[in-house]
Motif scaffolding. Structure first.
Motif, short mmCIF file in Angstrom:
data_model
loop_
_atom_site.label_atom_id
_atom_site.label_comp_id
_atom_site.label_asym_id
_atom_site.label_seq_id
_atom_site.Cartn_x
_atom_site.Cartn_y
_atom_site.Cartn_z
N ALA A 11 0.84 -1.20 0.00
CA ALA A 11 0.00 0.00 0.00
C ALA A 11 0.88 1.25 0.00
N ALA A 12 1.94 1.22 0.79
CA ALA A 12 2.85 2.37 0.86
C ALA A 12 3.52 2.60 -0.49
N LEU A 13 3.92 1.52 -1.17
CA LEU A 13 4.53 1.67 -2.49
C LEU A 13 3.57 2.29 -3.48
N MET A 14 2.31 1.86 -3.43
CA MET A 14 1.31 2.42 -4.34
C MET A 14 1.17 3.92 -4.10
N GLN A 15 1.23 4.31 -2.83
CA GLN A 15 1.15 5.73 -2.48
C GLN A 15 2.32 6.49 -3.08
N VAL A 16 3.52 5.95 -2.94
CA VAL A 16 4.71 6.62 -3.47
C VAL A 16 4.63 6.70 -5.00
N GLU A 17 4.16 5.61 -5.65
CA GLU A 17 4.04 5.62 -7.10
C GLU A 17 3.06 6.69 -7.57
N LYS A 18 1.99 6.93 -6.77
CA LYS A 18 1.02 7.98 -7.12
C LYS A 18 1.67 9.36 -6.99
N LEU A 19 2.50 9.52 -5.96
CA LEU A 19 3.16 10.81 -5.73
C LEU A 19 4.19 11.10 -6.82
N LEU A 20 4.78 10.05 -7.38
CA LEU A 20 5.86 10.22 -8.34
C LEU A 20 5.52 9.52 -9.66
N PRO A 21 4.54 10.05 -10.40
CA PRO A 21 4.18 9.39 -11.66
C PRO A 21 5.36 9.39 -12.61
N GLY A 22 5.47 8.34 -13.39
CA GLY A 22 6.56 8.27 -14.35
C GLY A 22 7.85 7.73 -13.77
N ILE A 23 7.85 7.38 -12.51
CA ILE A 23 9.07 6.91 -11.86
C ILE A 23 9.39 5.48 -12.27
N GLY A 24 8.41 4.80 -12.84
CA GLY A 24 8.62 3.40 -13.18
C GLY A 24 8.19 2.55 -11.99
N SER A 25 8.54 1.29 -12.03
CA SER A 25 8.06 0.44 -10.95
C SER A 25 8.98 0.54 -9.75
N LEU A 26 8.37 0.51 -8.60
CA LEU A 26 9.13 0.56 -7.36
C LEU A 26 9.08 -0.83 -6.73
N SER A 27 10.10 -1.14 -5.97
CA SER A 27 10.11 -2.39 -5.22
C SER A 27 10.33 -2.07 -3.76
N ALA A 28 9.70 -2.88 -2.92
CA ALA A 28 9.87 -2.72 -1.48
C ALA A 28 10.98 -3.64 -1.02
N VAL A 29 11.92 -3.07 -0.28
CA VAL A 29 13.01 -3.86 0.29
C VAL A 29 13.01 -3.57 1.78
N THR A 30 12.89 -4.62 2.58
CA THR A 30 12.80 -4.45 4.03
C THR A 30 14.16 -4.62 4.69
N VAL A 31 14.46 -3.72 5.62
CA VAL A 31 15.70 -3.79 6.39
C VAL A 31 15.52 -4.83 7.50
N GLU A 32 16.35 -5.85 7.48
CA GLU A 32 16.26 -6.92 8.48
C GLU A 32 17.05 -6.57 9.72
N LYS A 33 16.54 -6.98 10.87
CA LYS A 33 17.24 -6.76 12.15
C LYS A 33 18.59 -7.46 12.11
N GLY A 34 19.63 -6.71 12.40
CA GLY A 34 20.98 -7.27 12.40
C GLY A 34 21.56 -7.48 11.02
N GLY A 35 20.81 -7.10 9.98
CA GLY A 35 21.30 -7.25 8.61
C GLY A 35 22.30 -6.16 8.27
N PRO A 36 22.86 -6.23 7.07
CA PRO A 36 23.90 -5.28 6.67
C PRO A 36 23.43 -3.82 6.62
N ALA A 37 22.11 -3.60 6.45
CA ALA A 37 21.61 -2.22 6.35
C ALA A 37 21.17 -1.68 7.71
N ASP A 38 20.95 -2.56 8.68
CA ASP A 38 20.45 -2.14 9.99
C ASP A 38 21.47 -1.24 10.68
#
Length: 105
Positions: A11-38
């Protein structure tokens, strides 16, 4: 088995895609606890430099951080709205979702 169930991030991605038309497709990537991005900043991860994928927004605790700055520190549970080619997004997901931290020092 990996079946897709509708996540709040969809749902959040759909919201962002509406805010930014023409951006192309977005993908959701979740930050995992203790993962490299955390607990690392977007600048430290350097996803755009390493993969060509761009983090357009971060969904955190129901809030949206649009156009996050490089100094934005990620935390477990953050959902990144990532734009780019399929290859770029797959590469970004591999870095963010990696089960073990791979350092290219």
């Amino acid at each position: 088995s990996e079946h897709h169930r509708f996540e709040p991030s969809d749902a959040a991605l759909m919201q962002v895609e509406k805010l930014l038309p023409g951006i192309g497709s977005l993908s959701a990537v979740t930050v995992e606890k203790g993962g490299p991005a955390d607990k690392r900043t977007l600048a430290e991860l350097n996803l755009r430099g390493l993969t060509g994928a761009t983090v357009l927004a971060i969904m955190r605790d129901g809030e949206q951080i649009a156009a996050p700055a490089g100094r934005t520190k990620l935390k477990a549970g953050d959902v990144l709205a990532v734009a780019g080619s399929t290859e770029a997004i797959d590469a970004a997901r591999a870095i963010v979702d990696a089960k073990e931290v791979v350092r290219a020092d």
